[in-house]
Motif scaffolding. Structure first.
Motif, PDB file in Angstrom:
ATOM      1  N   MET A  53       0.845  -1.205   0.000  1.00  0.00           N
ATOM      2  CA  MET A  53       0.000   0.000   0.000  1.00  0.00           C
ATOM      3  C   MET A  53       0.878   1.252   0.000  1.00  0.00           C
ATOM      4  O   MET A  53       0.606   2.222  -0.702  1.00  0.00           O
ATOM      5  CB  MET A  53      -0.898   0.006   1.247  1.00  0.00           C
ATOM      6  N   ALA A  54       1.978   1.133   0.793  1.00  0.00           N
ATOM      7  CA  ALA A  54       2.835   2.311   0.923  1.00  0.00           C
ATOM      8  C   ALA A  54       3.516   2.631  -0.398  1.00  0.00           C
ATOM      9  O   ALA A  54       3.723   3.793  -0.729  1.00  0.00           O
ATOM     10  CB  ALA A  54       3.881   2.055   1.999  1.00  0.00           C
ATOM     11  N   ASN A  55       3.860   1.649  -1.118  1.00  0.00           N
ATOM     12  CA  ASN A  55       4.608   1.884  -2.359  1.00  0.00           C
ATOM     13  C   ASN A  55       3.741   1.845  -3.611  1.00  0.00           C
ATOM     14  O   ASN A  55       4.241   1.901  -4.721  1.00  0.00           O
ATOM     15  CB  ASN A  55       5.698   0.812  -2.504  1.00  0.00           C
ATOM     16  N   TRP A  56       2.454   1.666  -3.410  1.00  0.00           N
ATOM     17  CA  TRP A  56       1.544   1.532  -4.595  1.00  0.00           C
ATOM     18  C   TRP A  56       1.606   2.832  -5.393  1.00  0.00           C
ATOM     19  O   TRP A  56       1.503   3.932  -4.861  1.00  0.00           O
ATOM     20  CB  TRP A  56       0.119   1.283  -4.127  1.00  0.00           C
ATOM     21  N   GLY A  57       1.813   2.731  -6.563  1.00  0.00           N
ATOM     22  CA  GLY A  57       1.843   3.908  -7.427  1.00  0.00           C
ATOM     23  C   GLY A  57       3.168   4.633  -7.328  1.00  0.00           C
ATOM     24  O   GLY A  57       3.441   5.549  -8.109  1.00  0.00           O
ATOM     25  N   ALA A  58       4.053   4.272  -6.305  1.00  0.00           N
ATOM     26  CA  ALA A  58       5.346   4.951  -6.200  1.00  0.00           C
ATOM     27  C   ALA A  58       6.245   4.474  -7.337  1.00  0.00           C
ATOM     28  O   ALA A  58       5.825   3.669  -8.173  1.00  0.00           O
ATOM     29  CB  ALA A  58       5.986   4.602  -4.854  1.00  0.00           C
ATOM     30  N   ALA A  59       7.432   4.959  -7.228  1.00  0.00           N
ATOM     31  CA  ALA A  59       8.362   4.546  -8.287  1.00  0.00           C
ATOM     32  C   ALA A  59       8.415   3.019  -8.325  1.00  0.00           C
ATOM     33  O   ALA A  59       8.437   2.364  -7.268  1.00  0.00           O
ATOM     34  CB  ALA A  59       9.741   5.112  -7.982  1.00  0.00           C
ATOM     35  N   SER A  60       8.353   2.495  -9.490  1.00  0.00           N
ATOM     36  CA  SER A  60       8.196   1.042  -9.629  1.00  0.00           C
ATOM     37  C   SER A  60       9.331   0.273  -8.987  1.00  0.00           C
ATOM     38  O   SER A  60       9.182  -0.895  -8.671  1.00  0.00           O
ATOM     39  CB  SER A  60       8.034   0.660 -11.090  1.00  0.00           C
ATOM     40  N   THR A  61      10.477   0.872  -8.745  1.00  0.00           N
ATOM     41  CA  THR A  61      11.578   0.139  -8.111  1.00  0.00           C
ATOM     42  C   THR A  61      11.226  -0.235  -6.693  1.00  0.00           C
ATOM     43  O   THR A  61      11.494  -1.354  -6.240  1.00  0.00           O
ATOM     44  CB  THR A  61      12.888   0.952  -8.106  1.00  0.00           C
ATOM     45  N   ARG A  62      10.563   0.665  -5.948  1.00  0.00           N
ATOM     46  CA  ARG A  62      10.205   0.367  -4.557  1.00  0.00           C
ATOM     47  C   ARG A  62       9.169  -0.760  -4.513  1.00  0.00           C
ATOM     48  O   ARG A  62       9.258  -1.682  -3.700  1.00  0.00           O
ATOM     49  CB  ARG A  62       9.631   1.613  -3.862  1.00  0.00           C
ATOM     50  N   LEU A  63       8.222  -0.659  -5.411  1.00  0.00           N
ATOM     51  CA  LEU A  63       7.173  -1.690  -5.463  1.00  0.00           C
ATOM     52  C   LEU A  63       7.800  -3.040  -5.875  1.00  0.00           C
ATOM     53  O   LEU A  63       7.465  -4.093  -5.314  1.00  0.00           O
ATOM     54  CB  LEU A  63       6.095  -1.277  -6.473  1.00  0.00           C
ATOM     55  N   SER A  64       8.767  -2.936  -6.809  1.00  0.00           N
ATOM     56  CA  SER A  64       9.447  -4.159  -7.247  1.00  0.00           C
ATOM     57  C   SER A  64      10.176  -4.820  -6.096  1.00  0.00           C
ATOM     58  O   SER A  64      10.173  -6.064  -5.952  1.00  0.00           O
ATOM     59  CB  SER A  64      10.465  -3.869  -8.355  1.00  0.00           C
ATOM     60  N   GLU A  65      10.808  -3.999  -5.260  1.00  0.00           N
ATOM     61  CA  GLU A  65      11.538  -4.556  -4.109  1.00  0.00           C
ATOM     62  C   GLU A  65      10.565  -5.275  -3.160  1.00  0.00           C
ATOM     63  O   GLU A  65      10.859  -6.361  -2.641  1.00  0.00           O
ATOM     64  CB  GLU A  65      12.268  -3.446  -3.356  1.00  0.00           C
ATOM     65  N   THR A  85      -6.847  -0.972 -13.611  1.00  0.00           N
ATOM     66  CA  THR A  85      -7.219  -0.898 -15.036  1.00  0.00           C
ATOM     67  C   THR A  85      -6.448  -1.924 -15.857  1.00  0.00           C
ATOM     68  O   THR A  85      -6.547  -1.948 -17.082  1.00  0.00           O
ATOM     69  CB  THR A  85      -6.928   0.518 -15.580  1.00  0.00           C
ATOM     70  N   GLY A  86      -5.612  -2.688 -15.204  1.00  0.00           N
ATOM     71  CA  GLY A  86      -4.950  -3.795 -15.900  1.00  0.00           C
ATOM     72  C   GLY A  86      -3.559  -3.464 -16.396  1.00  0.00           C
ATOM     73  O   GLY A  86      -3.038  -4.171 -17.273  1.00  0.00           O
ATOM     74  N   GLU A  87      -2.949  -2.401 -15.838  1.00  0.00           N
ATOM     75  CA  GLU A  87      -1.573  -2.127 -16.253  1.00  0.00           C
ATOM     76  C   GLU A  87      -0.611  -2.768 -15.266  1.00  0.00           C
ATOM     77  O   GLU A  87      -0.913  -2.860 -14.085  1.00  0.00           O
ATOM     78  CB  GLU A  87      -1.320  -0.613 -16.273  1.00  0.00           C
ATOM     79  N   LEU A  88       0.510  -3.159 -15.812  1.00  0.00           N
ATOM     80  CA  LEU A  88       1.539  -3.765 -14.956  1.00  0.00           C
ATOM     81  C   LEU A  88       2.293  -2.639 -14.263  1.00  0.00           C
ATOM     82  O   LEU A  88       2.911  -1.786 -14.905  1.00  0.00           O
ATOM     83  CB  LEU A  88       2.505  -4.610 -15.813  1.00  0.00           C
ATOM     84  N   LEU A  89       2.224  -2.638 -12.907  1.00  0.00           N
ATOM     85  CA  LEU A  89       2.907  -1.580 -12.174  1.00  0.00           C
ATOM     86  C   LEU A  89       4.328  -2.012 -11.882  1.00  0.00           C
ATOM     87  O   LEU A  89       5.253  -1.208 -11.968  1.00  0.00           O
ATOM     88  CB  LEU A  89       2.162  -1.299 -10.857  1.00  0.00           C
ATOM     89  N   ALA A  90       4.465  -3.273 -11.502  1.00  0.00           N
ATOM     90  CA  ALA A  90       5.815  -3.790 -11.229  1.00  0.00           C
ATOM     91  C   ALA A  90       5.763  -5.312 -11.259  1.00  0.00           C
ATOM     92  O   ALA A  90       4.703  -5.890 -11.054  1.00  0.00           O
ATOM     93  CB  ALA A  90       6.262  -3.328  -9.851  1.00  0.00           C
ATOM     94  N   SER A  91       6.914  -5.950 -11.478  1.00  0.00           N
ATOM     95  CA  SER A  91       6.954  -7.415 -11.442  1.00  0.00           C
ATOM     96  C   SER A  91       8.371  -7.879 -11.157  1.00  0.00           C
ATOM     97  O   SER A  91       9.324  -7.119 -11.353  1.00  0.00           O
ATOM     98  CB  SER A  91       6.482  -8.000 -12.780  1.00  0.00           C
ATOM     99  N   THR A  92       8.474  -9.096 -10.670  1.00  0.00           N
ATOM    100  CA  THR A  92       9.826  -9.630 -10.464  1.00  0.00           C
ATOM    101  C   THR A  92      10.303 -10.173 -11.806  1.00  0.00           C
ATOM    102  O   THR A  92       9.507 -10.378 -12.727  1.00  0.00           O
ATOM    103  CB  THR A  92       9.817 -10.748  -9.414  1.00  0.00           C
ATOM    104  N   ASP A  93      11.606 -10.511 -11.859  1.00  0.00           N
ATOM    105  CA  ASP A  93      12.201 -10.874 -13.141  1.00  0.00           C
ATOM    106  C   ASP A  93      11.579 -12.144 -13.736  1.00  0.00           C
ATOM    107  O   ASP A  93      11.391 -12.260 -14.931  1.00  0.00           O
ATOM    108  CB  ASP A  93      13.711 -11.121 -12.971  1.00  0.00           C
ATOM    109  N   ALA A  94      11.267 -13.089 -12.823  1.00  0.00           N
ATOM    110  CA  ALA A  94      10.816 -14.399 -13.326  1.00  0.00           C
ATOM    111  C   ALA A  94       9.345 -14.433 -13.722  1.00  0.00           C
ATOM    112  O   ALA A  94       8.827 -15.480 -14.125  1.00  0.00           O
ATOM    113  CB  ALA A  94      11.063 -15.451 -12.242  1.00  0.00           C
ATOM    114  N   TYR A  95       8.673 -13.308 -13.619  1.00  0.00           N
ATOM    115  CA  TYR A  95       7.229 -13.325 -13.898  1.00  0.00           C
ATOM    116  C   TYR A  95       7.003 -13.687 -15.372  1.00  0.00           C
ATOM    117  O   TYR A  95       7.576 -13.075 -16.264  1.00  0.00           O
ATOM    118  CB  TYR A  95       6.606 -11.965 -13.563  1.00  0.00           C
ATOM    119  N   PRO A  96       6.189 -14.685 -15.644  1.00  0.00           N
ATOM    120  CA  PRO A  96       5.964 -15.086 -17.035  1.00  0.00           C
ATOM    121  C   PRO A  96       5.130 -14.043 -17.786  1.00  0.00           C
ATOM    122  O   PRO A  96       4.002 -13.750 -17.378  1.00  0.00           O
ATOM    123  CB  PRO A  96       5.192 -16.410 -16.904  1.00  0.00           C
ATOM    124  N   THR A  97       5.760 -13.472 -18.811  1.00  0.00           N
ATOM    125  CA  THR A  97       5.166 -12.316 -19.488  1.00  0.00           C
ATOM    126  C   THR A  97       3.862 -12.647 -20.204  1.00  0.00           C
ATOM    127  O   THR A  97       3.052 -11.767 -20.472  1.00  0.00           O
ATOM    128  CB  THR A  97       6.170 -11.742 -20.503  1.00  0.00           C
TER     129      THR A  97
END
Ligand code: ADQ
Length: 742
Positions: A53-65, A85-97
């Motif tokens: 919640m704290a990092n939602w919408g923040a820079a995607s690096t924080r959310l990624s961490e 709305t269905g946009e990818l905000l952040a994901s880890t490297d192994a996430y299947p695209t």
């Protein structure tokens, strides 16, 4: 073979169970795992909720961490944060695209609208994965969703392990089940076979008894069919001999009978050999010729002593010499007491319902005992082993079986009673009834002509003896001894050797008519008997009288020739009968004679068998009118003589033969009207009907001939011996004999 089939079915069943078990188990564990993973995902998102919640919408690096922190759990492969709305905000490297936020959220919306979580288990090239979506709300507004990807390959590994374990368990179980089955079958089989073996040798446990009966019946039937096929259906001397060799190892048969088969008589021109007029001899002589052995009998001929060797034996038949007759000598006193007295004035009228009082004198009985012992001793001298086969014949020797048994306990003794056995009440008249019964019960088998006589005998034993009657197997059990009581309807040899070279029927007809002074086309009836009051000779002649009275057209045309062999003439009753018959014949002749025509031709003399058969062949009918007769062989001889399938048999219902020869005209000889009707019907019977009746009777007599009679008795004796030997071999214990098997 049968066990193999059973094991195959067992293994196939176990394999099906293992496969079904495997699929059931994997389905269940997989759904458990999926539910677990869903729960773990919800928990993982819940615990990381604040950071997210704290990092939602923040820079995607924080959310990624934050997402990377979540994937530190060893099973969570990858994570993604999606906007509402269905946009990818952040994901880890192994996430299947290939699982974009939009596609995932759309499927969630489709499949589980409004639900906070949703999951699916797609298959990737690297293996199956579990993909779960958890919605994230912030102060009532939807923020988006977290997608967590779990590695499901461990589930596949576990499934493989389960499969391997199940396969192993299946093999172990199949092996163990097969082994146990084989062992169980072997043990059970051994138990069953030994039970069955014991059962077949006589010691049948109760539950096996019905089966044993069926098995025995079947075995008997098969053996009979086999023998029948082997011998073309008919019993013959060869077949009888083979039965003896096969079932009784060719053991020598010893026959005990009062009457001898060949009597040597002094004649002015030398010694003559006579064939006695006796049903017993008629029946047994061919049997003895087939079996060889010894016939022990009273030497009654005037030249008998001159013709025996130093052991009182003579080889017979003359010219063929196939067996021996051992002659036993009786004093006049012994013969009077035993034969004329007890046997023929006592037992004969006792056993025949012919309205002649039996006479029982104790002196006669004493002779009967002594003579029975004398003959029993002679039998014991003639046997050649300690378990011989002895065939005791008739009412002259009721005591001999037990006497022989006491000297030869292992002998197989077959006693045959040639005359009727009356009911228990009548037997009760005899002052020595218990002794007679006990004497006969020394036999292994007691045979009668009919089942009725067997029943009467069993009833008599029941009434007067301490014993148990086994009605099911028709046997008398006395302690360890068992006596079978069986019907063996006696018969004559087939084919009759007296017919070899006999004149043709037309020659016999012409010859006999000429000899008797009858017209060539005269109708002729014949009667052949010993002169005995049981044969109903008076009733027979009276029936002819009635016939002529009621059918005037037959007067002058029909004659009746009676061959009457004098018999037991020392007994007053027989002498009186002789006189009465003669007087009656004269009276009837006086009534109906015209010129040279005589309706009754009485030939009161013994005739040799060849002559008797000539009369049978010459006649249009034969009338057997016995008032009571065990069997009556004259009826069967008449049928055997008629190879032209002509001639009619008129037969008394009181003969044993009437049960077999049902195509005869069966009459009550006391009913003169009925008997005369039958005689008239016989004389008027169309040729075709005569042929049909005669053909059917000939078939019966040929099949049920005397070789069959003897063969059946010997086969039963053989079975008994086999059982007794088995019991002797295997029952060192007295248990079997206590059960009544010995
Ligand atoms: P039997 O009373 O002797 O026999 P049966 O069966 O009729 O009576 O036999 C008589 C035999 O004697 C026949 O073979 C016959 O040909 C012969 N026979 C009769 N009269 C004759 C004569 N005048 N001359 C020469 N031969 C003559 C007893 C029982 C019967 C039973 C037999 C056999 O009484 O019921 O059938 O034994 O078991």
């Amino acid at each position: 073979m049968r066990a193999g089939r059973f094991i195959f079915v067992l293994v196939a069943g176990l394999a099906l169970l293992a496969i079904a078990g495997y699929f059931g188990l994997t389905q269940t564990t997989r759904s458990w795992f999926e539910r677990d993973l869903e729960l773990r995902s919800t928990l993982a998102v819940a615990s990381a909720r604040q950071g997210l919640m704290a990092n939602w919408g923040a820079a995607s690096t924080r959310l990624s961490e934050t997402l990377t922190d979540i994937t530190r759990d060893e099973r969570i492969m990858a994570a993604a944060a999606c906007s509402s709305t269905g946009e990818l905000l952040a994901s880890t490297d192994a996430y299947p695209t290939q699982f974009s936020c939009r596609s995932v959220l759309e499927r969630m919306q489709e499949e589980s609208p409004g639900s906070p979580t949703w999951s699916m288990t797609p298959e990737l090239p690297s293996g199956p994965i579990h993909l779960s979506v958890t919605r994230l709300d912030g102060a009532g507004d939807p923020l988006g969703a977290i997608v967590l990807v779990h590695d499901l390959s461990f589930v596949s590994r576990r499934e493989a392990t389960t499969r391997n374990l199940l396969t192993l368990a299946f093999f172990v179980m199949a092996l163990a089940a097969s082994l146990f089955t084989l062992l169980a079958v072997r043990f059970a089989w051994r138990g069953w076979t030994s039970d069955l073996q014991r059962a077949l040798t006589g010691a049948a446990p109760r539950e096996f008894q019905p089966l044993v009966r069926d098995v025995r019946e079947l075995a008997k039937r098969l053996a009979m069919e086999h023998e029948r096929e082997a011998w073309g259906g008919l019993w013959s001397p060869d077949r009888l001999r083979a039965t003896l060799t096969q079932h009784l190892q060719g053991e020598r048969v010893v026959i005990l009978a009062n009457r001898e088969p060949y009597i040597h008589e002094k004649r002015p021109d030398g010694v003559a050999v006579l064939h006695p007029a006796s049903g017993l001899v008629t029946a047994l002589e061919p049997v003895m010729r087939a079996c060889s052995g010894v016939w022990v009998a009273h030497g009654s001929g005037t030249a008998d002593r001159e013709t025996v060797d130093e052991h009182d034996r003579v080889r017979v038949p003359p010219g063929e010499e196939s067996y021996s007759v051992r002659r036993v000598w009786l004093s006049e006193e012994e013969e009077n007491g035993y034969y004329y007295g007890f046997a023929n004035e006592g037992l004969w009228p006792l056993c025949h319902v012919a309205h002649t009082r039996p006479v029982f004198r104790s002196e006669d009985y004493e002779h009967y005992v002594r003579v029975n012992q004398k003959f029993a001793d002679a039998v014991c001298q003639e046997v050649d082993s300690d378990d011989p086969i002895v065939m005791v014949q008739d009412y002259h020797f009721a005591l001999a079986p037990n006497m022989i048994r006491s000297r030869l306990p292992r002998a197989t003794i077959i006693s045959f009673w040639h005359i009727p056995w009356p009911n228990a009440e009548r037997i009760g008249i005899c002052p020595w009834r218990e002794e007679l019964l006990s004497g006969l019960l020394g036999s292994s088998i007691v045979g009668f002509h009919t089942q009725q006589h067997c029943n009467n005998f069993l009833d008599s034993v029941d009434a007067f003896m301490e014993s148990r009657i086994d009605r099911e197997s028709n046997a008398v059990v006395q302690g360890a001894r068992r006596t079978l009581v069986r019907p063996y309807p006696i018969s004559i040899e087939w084919p009759v050797h007296w017919l070899d070279g006999a004149p043709s029927v037309s020659e016999a007809r012409a010859g006999v008519r000429a000899e008797l002074g009858l017209a060539k086309d005269a109708l002729l009836g014949v009667g052949i008997d010993r002169l005995d009051y049981t044969k109903g000779i008076e009733e027979r002649l009276s029936a002819v009288d009635t016939l002529l009275a009621r059918h005037p057209d037959l007067r002058g045309k029909f004659s009746f020739v009676q061959l009457a062999a004098p018999s037991r003439t020392k007994i007053p009753m027989y002498r009186e009968l002789n006189e009465r018959v003669e007087a009656l014949a004269s009276e009837i002749n006086a009534k109906w004679s015209q010129g040279s025509y005589r309706p009754i031709i009485l030939l009161r003399s013994h005739h040799e068998p060849a002559a008797v058969f000539r009369y049978y062949r010459a006649a249009d009918l034969c009338y057997v009118s016995s008032l009571h007769d065990g069997m009556n062989l004259v009826a069967k001889e008449f049928v055997a003589a008629r190879d032209d399938e002509r001639g009619v048999l008129v037969l008394s219902q009181f003969t044993g033969a009437a049960r077999d020869l049902t195509e005869a005209l069966i009459v009550n000889p006391y009913d003169l009207r009925q008997a005369s009707d039958a005689l008239a019907a016989a004389l008027d019977m169309p040729v075709e009907e005569q042929r049909e009746r005669m053909r059917s009777m000939r078939r019966l007599v040929s099949e049920f001939n005397v070789y069959r009679w003897a063969g059946k008795m010997l086969a039963d004796a053989a079975e008994l011996r086999r059982k007794e030997r088995l019991v002797g071999r295997f029952s060192s214990s007295a248990v079997l004999s206590r059960r009544g098997i010995a």
